[in-house]
Design an enzyme around this catalytic site. Structure first.
Site, mmCIF file in Angstrom:
data_model
loop_
_atom_site.group_PDB
_atom_site.id
_atom_site.type_symbol
_atom_site.label_atom_id
_atom_site.label_comp_id
_atom_site.label_asym_id
_atom_site.label_seq_id
_atom_site.Cartn_x
_atom_site.Cartn_y
_atom_site.Cartn_z
ATOM 1 N N SER A 18 0.850 -1.187 0.000
ATOM 2 C CA SER A 18 0.000 0.000 0.000
ATOM 3 C C SER A 18 0.884 1.234 0.000
ATOM 4 O O SER A 18 2.039 1.185 0.441
ATOM 5 C CB SER A 18 -0.890 0.011 1.254
ATOM 6 O OG SER A 18 -1.562 1.241 1.410
ATOM 7 N N TYR A 48 -2.038 -0.359 10.849
ATOM 8 C CA TYR A 48 -2.123 -0.710 9.429
ATOM 9 C C TYR A 48 -0.884 -0.218 8.693
ATOM 10 O O TYR A 48 -0.273 -0.966 7.908
ATOM 11 C CB TYR A 48 -3.382 -0.111 8.808
ATOM 12 C CG TYR A 48 -3.543 -0.433 7.347
ATOM 13 C CD1 TYR A 48 -3.929 -1.705 6.933
ATOM 14 C CD2 TYR A 48 -3.322 0.528 6.361
ATOM 15 C CE1 TYR A 48 -4.073 -2.020 5.592
ATOM 16 C CE2 TYR A 48 -3.458 0.230 5.015
ATOM 17 C CZ TYR A 48 -3.843 -1.037 4.634
ATOM 18 O OH TYR A 48 -3.973 -1.338 3.301
#
Length: 243
Positions: A136, A149
């Site tokens: 990501s 995260y």
């Protein structure tokens, strides 16, 4: 085993989003597929040829290794794995349930490592293969309410680069795909409604986000290069995504 297909590709998290879109794309290109997800029905409904779909939780290392062995028996050696499965549980670090931290670490880091473990020895022995890790942009930047995260995605970025260096002498490629905001089910995992609302407002402010099919095309591009070419890292975001 049939010879009417291109080499076997494994896709984790294949029941929705980027994984599902990539499965469709690579099937169209003629690849045999092993599709893995905890949700079996959506993978089966695709009805793709030369495809084995199995309900496997990637945090279960033994089940994942067994699934790979089953697919290789049917389709031949795995040529690539796309470690796509992941969870995003956004929350304030002061108030978030720590069990959500455990879940993200288990799936986003340990689960990804399980996928790597399941294929690496065979690829090194054959001196051929491709490992594609879907990380990501949060593996490069920080965002509000993303502490754990972001930590898991920084881990993906770092371990992927180290893995690439370790496996390159064996002619095994490691590719990291780092999308920005994508229209998938990922946000639905978050349990904080206020954070979800703010995230959705952010997506609207940038005029929309990337489609899962766009990321599938990016994955397909990187994988389709000759084995002698490693597109090491691709960061891809909507043009109006500033962060």
């Amino acid at each position: 085993m049939t010879s009417t297909h291109k080499p076997l590709v494994i896709i984790t998290g294949a029941s929705s989003g980027i994984g599902l879109a990539t499965a469709k794309l690579l099937s169209q290109r003629g690849h045999a597929l092993l599709l893995l997800s905890r949700r079996l029905e959506k993978m089966v409904q695709l009805g793709l040829p030369n495809t084995l779909a199995l309900a496997v939780d990637i945090t279960d290392r033994e089940a994942l290794v067994a699934a790979v062995a089953q697919a290789e028996e049917r389709f031949g050696p795995v040529d690539a794995i796309i470690n796509n499965a992941g969870v995003m549980l956004l929350g304030s670090i002061a108030t978030q349930d720590p069990s959500q931290w455990d879940r993200m670490l288990d799936v986003n880091v340990r689960g990804l490592l399980n996928g790597i473990f399941a294929v690496t020895s065979g690829m090194v022995e054959r001196k051929h293969g491709t490992i594609i890790n879907v990380g990501s942009v949060a593996g490069r930047k920080t965002f509000p309410n993303h502490v754990v995260y972001v930590g898991t995605k920084f881990a993906v970025t770092g371990l992927s680069e180290n893995l690439r260096q370790e496996l390159s002498p064996s002619n095994v490629r490691v590719i990291t795909i780092e999308p920005g905001a994508v229209d998938t089910e990922l946000l639905s995992h978050t349990t904080d409604d206020a954070i979800k609302e703010g995230y959705n407002d952010w997506k609207q402010e940038m005029g929309g986000v990337l489609a899962a099919e766009t990321i599938a095309e990016v994955i397909g591009f990187a994988y389709a290069q000759p084995q002698s070419v490693c597109v090491r890292e691709i960061v891809v975001c909507a043009t109006r995504q500033e962060q």
